[in-house]
Design an enzyme around this catalytic site. Structure first.
Site, short mmCIF file in Angstrom:
data_model
loop_
_atom_site.label_atom_id
_atom_site.label_comp_id
_atom_site.label_asym_id
_atom_site.label_seq_id
_atom_site.Cartn_x
_atom_site.Cartn_y
_atom_site.Cartn_z
CG HIS A 22 47.59 51.55 31.22
ND1 HIS A 22 47.26 52.86 31.33
CD2 HIS A 22 48.73 51.39 31.95
CE1 HIS A 22 48.15 53.49 32.06
NE2 HIS A 22 49.05 52.61 32.46
CG ASP A 64 50.95 51.69 35.14
OD1 ASP A 64 51.46 52.74 34.70
OD2 ASP A 64 49.74 51.59 35.39
CE1 TYR A 112 46.06 35.70 51.07
CE2 TYR A 112 44.86 35.83 53.12
CZ TYR A 112 45.83 35.25 52.35
OH TYR A 112 46.56 34.21 52.86
#
Length: 141
Positions: A22, A64, A112
């Site tokens: 999670h 989520d 990035y």
């Protein structure tokens, strides 16, 4: 081969998806994304588009429900490139998981940096520009 698991998902990718917990994040990178220099866990799915990879992953991967769960690399300031793949991604995510909350856009270098901290990166052969996406894993209920 196993039943009901999309064949596009390699054994290495399935292992990574199972290992993730999670809040862990997964990057799906386009063909231009510097995956190997961003993360030590890279699964190559060259020859496949990011949209088909996203669709297959969302068949197994819960988003989520407690936090923002999907991120796109935003276009660079002044760049006028069209990004029709974002509409495709949105449709796939809406159909693939009711927990999808819409996309947050991250500036290229912020994307990035987040990719370096991601659990893994899936490198695709996607040719569309700005076709990079990050998914945050949720829980199976």
């Amino acid at each position: 081969m196993l039943k009901t698991i999309p064949s596009i998902l390699s054994p290495d990718l399935l292992k990574i998806l199972m290992e993730m917990g999670h809040g862990d994040e997964l990057v799906i990178g386009d063909g231009n994304f510097p995956a190997a220099s961003m993360n030590d866990r890279v699964v190559r799915l060259d020859g496949h588009g990011a949209d088909e990879v996203l669709k297959a992953i969302l068949q197994l991967f819960p988003l989520d429900t407690y936090a923002e769960n999907a991120f796109l690399m935003d276009t660079a300031a002044g760049d006028t490139v069209e990004t029709p793949i974002w509409d495709v991604y949105e449709k796939i995510c809406k159909e693939g998981d009711p927990a999808f909350k819409g996309f947050n856009r991250l500036e290229r270098f912020a994307f990035y940096e987040r990719s370096k901290k991601a659990y893994a990166i899936v490198a695709t052969g996607e040719t569309a520009l700005y076709a990079n996406i990050i998914l945050k894993k949720g829980v199976v209920v």
